[in-house]
Scaffold this active site. Sequence first.
Site, PDB file in Angstrom:
ATOM      1  N   MET A  69      -1.377  56.060  13.880  1.00 39.54           N
ATOM      2  CA  MET A  69      -0.766  54.741  13.692  1.00 39.54           C
ATOM      3  C   MET A  69      -0.093  54.206  14.949  1.00 39.54           C
ATOM      4  SD  MET A  69      -1.402  53.773  10.653  1.00 39.54           S
ATOM      5  CE  MET A  69      -0.283  52.376  10.655  1.00 39.54           C
ATOM      6  N   ARG A  70      -0.055  54.992  16.023  1.00 40.02           N
ATOM      7  CA  ARG A  70       0.648  54.519  17.209  1.00 40.02           C
ATOM      8  C   ARG A  70      -0.013  53.276  17.791  1.00 40.02           C
ATOM      9  NH1 ARG A  70       1.402  59.073  19.748  1.00 40.02           N
ATOM     10  NH2 ARG A  70       3.539  59.323  19.010  1.00 40.02           N
ATOM     11  N   ALA A  71      -1.325  53.167  17.710  1.00 40.40           N
ATOM     12  CA  ALA A  71      -2.010  51.981  18.240  1.00 40.40           C
ATOM     13  C   ALA A  71      -1.548  50.723  17.514  1.00 40.40           C
ATOM     14  CB  ALA A  71      -3.522  52.148  18.104  1.00 40.40           C
TER      15      ALA A  71
END
Length: 694
Positions: A291-293
């Site tokens: 989910m970092r993107a």
Amino acid sequence: MRPAPTTSGNLTPRERSAAGFPFTAVVGMQDLQLALILAAISPAIGGVLIRGEKGTAKSTAVRALTEILPPVEVVPGCRFSCDPDHPDPTCPDGPHQTAAEALTRPARLVELPVGATEDRVLGSLHLERALAEGITAYEPGLLAASHRGLLYVDEVNLLHDHLVDVLLDAAAMGRATVERDGVSVTHPARFVLVGTMNPEEGELRPQLLDRFGLTVDVVASRDPAVRVEVMRARLAYEADPAGFTAKYDGAQRELAERIVKARDLLSEVILTDSALRQIAEICASFDVDGMRADLVTARTAVAHAAWSGRTVVEVDDVRAAAKLALPHRKRRNPFDAPGLDDDQLEEAINNSTPPSDPDDDPDGPGGGGGADPSDPDSGNSSDAADRADSDPAEPDATDPTEAEAEAEADGPRPGLAPAGEVVGSSEPYKARLLSVQSAGAGVAGRRSRAITDVGRVVGDRQRIGRESGRPHLLATIRSAAPHQHARGRTGPGLAVRPADVRLAVREGREGNLVLFCVDASGSMGTKKRMGEVKTAIVSLLLDAYQRRDTVGLVTFAGAAATVALPPTGSVETAVRRLESLPTGGRTPLAEGLLQTAEVLRIAAIRDPRRRPLLVLVTDGRATHGEKAFPRARQAAGWLAQQGIATVVVDCEPHRGVRLGLAAELAADLGAEYLDLGDVAAGNLVRTVTERRVA
């Protein structure tokens, strides 16, 4: 609601000139400038990675950023740059009073050298004072100096693994912790991480790559007119630095003021639910991990809106954010080329839900720039080497005999790879660990045993002068204890002198130079066999990438040997050279070994600490020149005298009469002997006798 100005997120021509060099000199420089500015507006984005060939003004652009950043208010005398309005309660220089008198200083750019020690980065504890006075005397490192500023790592892809781990911890936690023999110090370390790298020298570890919020690729312009403009600007600066800089003072002030306004506006920017959904759909369409993107793209879109003077995130903000946040996150394995296709991005944007005005959004606003979600701490990098081991390839049906090998120069035989034909590799597998058997003292890595700066403690040694390093507490006490009476100690604590300090000797793993010497002649047999050979080498290259080795490639075919790739950290380049390697012709085995010896000689001069590991991939045949095989054995004996650790991978087919020449060559080299099918991890290594019987 404040009306949205018409100013776009891109820099104006006047602002572009503030950098001090022609704006069009480097392809991608506009994206680079925008990425640096957005990271400065919203440090929560997570920094910028700049990839590009040498001489593309990467370092110049980073250092110029500090000239336009707003100044920082700090607590006077605090070595950790605490904010006077919100001082850190655990600051080692604290406690500080809230709303204390503030000292204003320029934004700080701290450079982290590639060869820095862990103590220089984290800071060090004064062991003598800790033992003698019971005082935790802490000397701050580079992470403390970079708090609330920029931390710049030039050639970040060459950074040692233990320093990468330190950066990962600090970037994830926003704090740095020093642990030394039961004594602990922690302090805030929130910084904008900026790294530059040349991809030809190797890629970053996936974990560190993912920590960079944004990435930009820059390439020098090939237009002669543009290159002339660059030279004129540089010569003008060298002739009159003060006058050249004064020309851009006005534009630089305007750019700095615009950044301050964007920072003030950041908390007012609204990120609607429809904009969040569009970001999620775009990230999902590129099949990024974790989910970092999504989080980085959302933060970047908010910062871009503030930079553009808008209070609502629009599709242009999402487009600009995705272009900077996704290229390095869509790679599926280490050998994939990074980058983002503009047409694919536009298709993803067109197929996603467009952002709506918050007044028309039935679900209400989704949060602004001041309410970013917390960054997940778990790693999300996939490791291409964790795939299941592929089964060894079935034996070839073709048996190239000695007569066929002697007739290589007369033209291709049926079933043999024709001269000059390029055969590709198949899906790589997890390779067996190949290593230098004896313990060395090379650079830290993940392959062979070595005495390094990190690892398990195996002993202690005398400190030389004021040498830095991790002390060995018990050994230091043992060294100081016999002298306490002579030194007049009467109270608690130990009377410790600098000469008493003993440093820990640690055994870990080192990185090696893995040099491949590959037979590319027609004696390698069928296309299928050559494909298997290339697959095995690609698998070993993938293993070298994960173990932080440097690699090189020597090939031999026809009448000579060729250095296809000098020693480099770019495993990706080695894979590309290998995939395009043609096969065919006679087998100049002796020339290949002699060329390999020359490459190793030069490498030892350039990097004496990195021990070599030679991987010779051959079937053992030698068909070029008089007494070809005796000459090859003589060259092998000379290599063995140099003490070069070697692994011979035998590519001779299993069916038919096996000559066993590679095994004889391995004996001459004093090398480990593997069959091609034994390269895969988990496959049993049979003895030479068992292979001949089979």
